[in-house]
Design a protein around this motif. Structure first.
Motif, PDB file in Angstrom:
ATOM      1  N   PRO A 138       0.748   7.512  -7.335  1.00  0.00           N
ATOM      2  CA  PRO A 138       0.017   6.811  -6.271  1.00  0.00           C
ATOM      3  C   PRO A 138       1.027   6.268  -5.281  1.00  0.00           C
ATOM      4  CG  PRO A 138       0.070   5.495  -8.255  1.00  0.00           C
ATOM      5  CD  PRO A 138       0.685   6.821  -8.604  1.00  0.00           C
TER       6      PRO A 138
ATOM      7  N   LEU B  63       0.850  -1.187   0.000  1.00  0.00           N
ATOM      8  CA  LEU B  63       0.000   0.000   0.000  1.00  0.00           C
ATOM      9  C   LEU B  63       0.885   1.236   0.000  1.00  0.00           C
ATOM     10  CD1 LEU B  63      -2.764  -0.778   2.676  1.00  0.00           C
ATOM     11  CD2 LEU B  63      -3.093  -0.548   0.215  1.00  0.00           C
ATOM     12  N   SER B  64       0.532   2.235  -0.811  1.00  0.00           N
ATOM     13  CA  SER B  64       1.228   3.512  -0.687  1.00  0.00           C
ATOM     14  C   SER B  64       0.728   4.206   0.559  1.00  0.00           C
ATOM     15  CB  SER B  64       0.965   4.373  -1.913  1.00  0.00           C
ATOM     16  OG  SER B  64      -0.338   4.935  -1.833  1.00  0.00           O
ATOM     17  N   GLU B  65       1.443   5.167   1.059  1.00  0.00           N
ATOM     18  CA  GLU B  65       1.000   5.858   2.278  1.00  0.00           C
ATOM     19  C   GLU B  65      -0.243   6.691   2.016  1.00  0.00           C
ATOM     20  OE1 GLU B  65       4.642   8.946   1.941  1.00  0.00           O
ATOM     21  OE2 GLU B  65       3.441   9.099   3.750  1.00  0.00           O
ATOM     22  N   ARG B  66      -0.652   6.774   0.745  1.00  0.00           N
ATOM     23  CA  ARG B  66      -1.901   7.443   0.419  1.00  0.00           C
ATOM     24  C   ARG B  66      -3.076   6.483   0.513  1.00  0.00           C
ATOM     25  NH1 ARG B  66       0.152  10.732  -4.160  1.00  0.00           N
ATOM     26  NH2 ARG B  66       0.784  12.696  -3.222  1.00  0.00           N
ATOM     27  N   GLY B  67      -2.794   5.179   0.490  1.00  0.00           N
ATOM     28  CA  GLY B  67      -3.891   4.220   0.577  1.00  0.00           C
ATOM     29  C   GLY B  67      -4.231   3.540  -0.742  1.00  0.00           C
ATOM     30  N   ASP B  68      -3.331   3.591  -1.724  1.00  0.00           N
ATOM     31  CA  ASP B  68      -3.567   2.895  -2.986  1.00  0.00           C
ATOM     32  C   ASP B  68      -2.716   1.638  -3.028  1.00  0.00           C
ATOM     33  OD1 ASP B  68      -3.429   6.159  -4.373  1.00  0.00           O
ATOM     34  OD2 ASP B  68      -5.249   4.986  -4.039  1.00  0.00           O
ATOM     35  N   GLU B  69      -3.309   0.540  -3.527  1.00  0.00           N
ATOM     36  CA  GLU B  69      -2.556  -0.703  -3.577  1.00  0.00           C
ATOM     37  C   GLU B  69      -1.656  -0.723  -4.803  1.00  0.00           C
ATOM     38  OE1 GLU B  69      -4.542  -4.222  -2.373  1.00  0.00           O
ATOM     39  OE2 GLU B  69      -3.344  -5.503  -3.688  1.00  0.00           O
TER      40      GLU B  69
ATOM     41  N   VAL C 131       3.874  -0.921   3.711  1.00  0.00           N
ATOM     42  CA  VAL C 131       3.503   0.457   3.395  1.00  0.00           C
ATOM     43  C   VAL C 131       4.738   1.194   2.892  1.00  0.00           C
ATOM     44  CG1 VAL C 131       2.518   2.607   4.282  1.00  0.00           C
ATOM     45  CG2 VAL C 131       1.725   0.409   5.183  1.00  0.00           C
TER      46      VAL C 131
ATOM     47  N   VAL D 194       5.303   7.541  -1.202  1.00  0.00           N
ATOM     48  CA  VAL D 194       5.061   7.818  -2.614  1.00  0.00           C
ATOM     49  C   VAL D 194       6.396   8.169  -3.260  1.00  0.00           C
ATOM     50  CG1 VAL D 194       2.690   8.548  -2.288  1.00  0.00           C
ATOM     51  CG2 VAL D 194       4.523  10.215  -2.120  1.00  0.00           C
TER      52      VAL D 194
END
Lengths: 41, 202, 150
Positions: free
Chosen positions: C150, C95-101, C141, C144
């Motif tokens: 993402p 997961l990126s720290e933005r919440g995208d896989e 995690v 970006v």
């Protein structure tokens, strides 16, 4: 009736109950979108 | 830390967030999103209530305030750690929450015309996450009876019991899809501002 | 060297020249991204973990350690989780720290001299080890890469 007819009926009832439980739980789990502090203008 | 303002300026439906995993930066699944809670005055997201994963889990007694959100993404809502969660009462006081759900509410214009019922709420990122419109199942009055359309909202969302009141001019900025809706929101709010400025000048 | 290549390597004692076991898995720690533990299989005693510090050499064909005493049981809660494969990194979602896989980890490239993790490999992309923020049961995690990504 033969005993196996009762067994089949019981299984059907159980499956229906389980399906209902899943449907009810999924409705309960649906999130709300709540607006606060706006009661009446 | 990436501030929540970097949730991109895209639009998303609030109901899509229900069930989204809440994950710590340490890679642990803490909870799932349950309800989305916003302030009627300003439309800002105050936070989220939580539930545990699994089909038969109950709502949790803690909640996620917006300032603790590290990022809202397609697949997860990220938080630094579970220590920033607060009691659910702070985000969604029980009484207010019970009556405050806008889903299925009727949308009326301030001139009394019924536009439809709320199916979903449109959020926009930017400096924080905020409510910019409703997705409604349109009534006959909109000329698109039964269809799902998007109507923009001003900064203040007026709620009266089970009715949501919107300015009559909102009906002129109805969108059929989400991609064009951002522009409709901007145009609508510009129109409202001009109306206010005109009124102030008179 | 890749985890996929290094798995199943024999672990050999330089003291007795015997094979003590086999590398079953790697446990990655953060701050900075590195291999902290080896998880062993086919070991005679109770122990299953070897600290990276106890690895004398990590070659293409075998891993050398001083003797069987370095193969040990978990010493804290984190090591217990590592031992139970909760922290198995292969197959874990990123997961990126933005919440995208960003995909699931299919392989990891590491420096066999230092243990430092250089790259995480998913089907869609490669992610520099310096982007690692956290590694838990649910996900890895990462930061970006550049603004706008993402």
């Amino acid at each position: 009736m033969d005993w196996w007819v009762w067994v089949i009926l019981a299984v059907i009832v159980l499956v229906v109950l389980l399906a209902l439980a899943v449907v009810v739980q999924r409705k309960r789990r649906r999130g709300r979108v709540i607006g606060l502090g706006g009661g009446g203008e | 830390m990436i501030p929540p303002s970097e949730t991109s300026a895209i639009l998303l439906r609030a109901r899509e967030l229900a069930g989204r995993p809440v994950v710590t930066l340490g890679g642990e699944l803490e909870a799932e999103i349950k309800d989305v809670v916003f302030q009627s005055d300003g439309g800002r997201i105050a936070g989220f209530t939580l539930r545990n994963e699994g089909l038969f889990s109950r709502a949790r007694k803690d909640a996620l305030p917006w300032h603790a959100v590290h990022g809202v993404g397609r697949d997860a809502v990220m938080i630094r750690d579970a220590g920033q969660l607060v009691p659910a009462e702070e985000i969604a006081p029980k009484q207010a929450a019970r009556k405050g759900n806008v889903l299925d509410d009727r949308v009326l214009t301030d001139s009394g015309r019924e536009l439809g019922t709320v199916i979903d709420v449109v959020l926009q990122g930017g400096a924080g996450l905020g409510v910019v419109g409703y997705e409604i199942e349109a009534s006959a009055a909109l000329g698109t009876a039964g269809r799902r359309v998007f109507i923009p909202l001003p900064d203040t969302v007026a709620v009266s019991g089970e009715n949501l009141i919107v300015p009559a001019s909102a009906a002129e900025f109805v969108s059929e899809d989400l991609s064009g809706f951002g522009a409709a929101v901007d145009e609508f709010r510009t129109r409202l501002r001009e109306g206010r400025d005109e009124g102030a000048q008179n | 060297m890749l985890f996929s290549d290094a798995r199943k390597s024999d672990v050999v004692s330089t003291g007795t020249a015997t094979t003590l076991g086999r590398v079953d898995g790697f446990v990655v720690a953060t701050g900075p991204a590195r291999v902290a533990l080896l998880r062993l299989g086919k070991v005679a005693g109770d122990g299953t973990l070897v600290s990276w510090e106890d690895v004398q050499g990590f070659g293409a064909d075998a891993v050398t350690v001083a003797d069987a005493a370095v193969i040990r049981v978990p010493s804290d809660e984190w090591e217990q989780r590592a031992d139970s494969r909760e922290l198995e990194i292969l197959g874990k979602r990123v997961l990126s720290e933005r919440g995208d896989e960003l995909g699931e980890i299919t392989d990891v490239d590491f420096d066999p001299e230092t243990g430092a993790v250089t790259t995480f490999i998913t089907r869609k992309e490669t992610i520099g080890g310096d982007r690692l923020i956290g590694h838990g049961r649910y996900a890895v995690v990462v930061a970006v890469d550049r603004p706008g990504q993402p």
